[in-house]
Design a protein around this motif. Sequence first.
Motif, PDB file in Angstrom:
ATOM      1  N   MET A 157       0.831  -1.212   0.000  1.00 10.68           N
ATOM      2  CA  MET A 157       0.000   0.000   0.000  1.00 10.68           C
ATOM      3  C   MET A 157       0.869   1.266   0.000  1.00 10.68           C
ATOM      4  O   MET A 157       0.574   2.238  -0.678  1.00 10.68           O
ATOM      5  CB  MET A 157      -0.953   0.018   1.196  1.00 10.68           C
ATOM      6  CG  MET A 157      -2.011  -1.081   1.186  1.00 10.68           C
ATOM      7  SD  MET A 157      -3.062  -1.059  -0.277  1.00 10.68           S
ATOM      8  CE  MET A 157      -2.324  -2.339  -1.263  1.00 10.68           C
ATOM      9  N   GLY A 158       1.959   1.218   0.764  1.00 13.04           N
ATOM     10  CA  GLY A 158       2.899   2.335   0.770  1.00 13.04           C
ATOM     11  C   GLY A 158       3.533   2.548  -0.593  1.00 13.04           C
ATOM     12  O   GLY A 158       3.706   3.688  -1.045  1.00 13.04           O
ATOM     13  N   ALA A 159       3.875   1.458  -1.267  1.00 13.89           N
ATOM     14  CA  ALA A 159       4.457   1.552  -2.608  1.00 13.89           C
ATOM     15  C   ALA A 159       3.452   2.148  -3.593  1.00 13.89           C
ATOM     16  O   ALA A 159       3.817   2.970  -4.441  1.00 13.89           O
ATOM     17  CB  ALA A 159       4.913   0.174  -3.083  1.00 13.89           C
ATOM     18  N   CYS A 160       2.200   1.747  -3.479  1.00 11.85           N
ATOM     19  CA  CYS A 160       1.160   2.318  -4.354  1.00 11.85           C
ATOM     20  C   CYS A 160       1.060   3.832  -4.169  1.00 11.85           C
ATOM     21  O   CYS A 160       0.985   4.580  -5.139  1.00 11.85           O
ATOM     22  CB  CYS A 160      -0.198   1.665  -4.069  1.00 11.85           C
ATOM     23  SG  CYS A 160      -0.322  -0.035  -4.614  1.00 11.85           S
ATOM     24  N   THR A 164       2.168   6.806  -7.038  1.00  7.86           N
ATOM     25  CA  THR A 164       1.176   7.732  -7.588  1.00  7.86           C
ATOM     26  C   THR A 164       1.318   9.148  -7.038  1.00  7.86           C
ATOM     27  O   THR A 164       0.768  10.083  -7.606  1.00  7.86           O
ATOM     28  CB  THR A 164      -0.261   7.234  -7.335  1.00  7.86           C
ATOM     29  OG1 THR A 164      -0.465   7.050  -5.934  1.00  7.86           O
ATOM     30  CG2 THR A 164      -0.537   5.946  -8.089  1.00  7.86           C
ATOM     31  N   LEU A 165       2.055   9.332  -5.962  1.00  3.01           N
ATOM     32  CA  LEU A 165       2.231  10.655  -5.370  1.00  3.01           C
ATOM     33  C   LEU A 165       2.749  11.699  -6.354  1.00  3.01           C
ATOM     34  O   LEU A 165       2.238  12.821  -6.376  1.00  3.01           O
ATOM     35  CB  LEU A 165       3.156  10.563  -4.149  1.00  3.01           C
ATOM     36  CG  LEU A 165       3.417  11.862  -3.393  1.00  3.01           C
ATOM     37  CD1 LEU A 165       2.113  12.410  -2.805  1.00  3.01           C
ATOM     38  CD2 LEU A 165       4.439  11.631  -2.297  1.00  3.01           C
ATOM     39  N   LEU A 200      -8.623  -2.147   5.704  1.00  7.28           N
ATOM     40  CA  LEU A 200      -9.083  -0.760   5.783  1.00  7.28           C
ATOM     41  C   LEU A 200      -8.120   0.160   5.037  1.00  7.28           C
ATOM     42  O   LEU A 200      -8.537   1.026   4.274  1.00  7.28           O
ATOM     43  CB  LEU A 200      -9.231  -0.312   7.232  1.00  7.28           C
ATOM     44  CG  LEU A 200      -9.654   1.139   7.437  1.00  7.28           C
ATOM     45  CD1 LEU A 200     -11.026   1.396   6.823  1.00  7.28           C
ATOM     46  CD2 LEU A 200      -9.644   1.494   8.919  1.00  7.28           C
ATOM     47  N   VAL A 201      -6.828  -0.055   5.237  1.00  9.78           N
ATOM     48  CA  VAL A 201      -5.815   0.741   4.531  1.00  9.78           C
ATOM     49  C   VAL A 201      -5.974   0.554   3.024  1.00  9.78           C
ATOM     50  O   VAL A 201      -5.911   1.517   2.254  1.00  9.78           O
ATOM     51  CB  VAL A 201      -4.395   0.359   5.008  1.00  9.78           C
ATOM     52  CG1 VAL A 201      -3.329   1.006   4.138  1.00  9.78           C
ATOM     53  CG2 VAL A 201      -4.207   0.751   6.468  1.00  9.78           C
ATOM     54  N   PHE A 202      -6.214  -0.675   2.583  1.00 12.50           N
ATOM     55  CA  PHE A 202      -6.427  -0.955   1.162  1.00 12.50           C
ATOM     56  C   PHE A 202      -7.607  -0.148   0.615  1.00 12.50           C
ATOM     57  O   PHE A 202      -7.513   0.440  -0.465  1.00 12.50           O
ATOM     58  CB  PHE A 202      -6.686  -2.456   0.982  1.00 12.50           C
ATOM     59  CG  PHE A 202      -7.013  -2.861  -0.425  1.00 12.50           C
ATOM     60  CD1 PHE A 202      -6.010  -3.158  -1.329  1.00 12.50           C
ATOM     61  CD2 PHE A 202      -8.333  -2.959  -0.838  1.00 12.50           C
ATOM     62  CE1 PHE A 202      -6.308  -3.546  -2.625  1.00 12.50           C
ATOM     63  CE2 PHE A 202      -8.652  -3.344  -2.123  1.00 12.50           C
ATOM     64  CZ  PHE A 202      -7.632  -3.632  -3.029  1.00 12.50           C
ATOM     65  N   PHE A 203      -8.702  -0.118   1.369  1.00 15.37           N
ATOM     66  CA  PHE A 203      -9.904   0.588   0.915  1.00 15.37           C
ATOM     67  C   PHE A 203      -9.724   2.104   0.890  1.00 15.37           C
ATOM     68  O   PHE A 203     -10.524   2.811   0.281  1.00 15.37           O
ATOM     69  CB  PHE A 203     -11.108   0.228   1.791  1.00 15.37           C
ATOM     70  CG  PHE A 203     -11.558  -1.197   1.621  1.00 15.37           C
ATOM     71  CD1 PHE A 203     -11.436  -1.861   0.418  1.00 15.37           C
ATOM     72  CD2 PHE A 203     -12.106  -1.877   2.690  1.00 15.37           C
ATOM     73  CE1 PHE A 203     -11.861  -3.176   0.276  1.00 15.37           C
ATOM     74  CE2 PHE A 203     -12.541  -3.192   2.557  1.00 15.37           C
ATOM     75  CZ  PHE A 203     -12.408  -3.835   1.348  1.00 15.37           C
TER      76      PHE A 203
END
Length: 122
Positions: free
Chosen positions: A13-16, A20-21, A83-86
């Motif tokens: 999730m951090g990599a995603c 995209t940042l 939750l983090v994924f969502f």
Amino acid sequence: MADLDRWQYLLLMGACLALTLPLEWVLRARVYRRPLRALQAILVTVVVFSIWDIIAIGRGLWHYSPLYTTGIMLPFGFPLEELVFFIVIPLCALLTYEAVGYGLDVLTGLRRRRRTREDEDA
């Protein structure tokens, strides 16, 4: 290595987010500059899919491997990572959508200007 496995989901999730940042500035996505709009868009996803997951977990339709999650559980057996994924994936999708829209606007504007110059030269 086993300790790192527990963090795979959150690291992904951090990599995603990290990938995209740059869209916020490079392609002017302007998602982080409008946090209320982003929150409104993401909140629907969080609520709907959290309920979906909680029901599925409660009925035993699926579960999350303790090998690849931190073990931090929210109410109803709902893992923190989910939750983090969502939150993260809709945010990344929103960034990508806005960046593509900006890119298309730029391309359309360039094409329009080129056609105008060609018409003037003709």
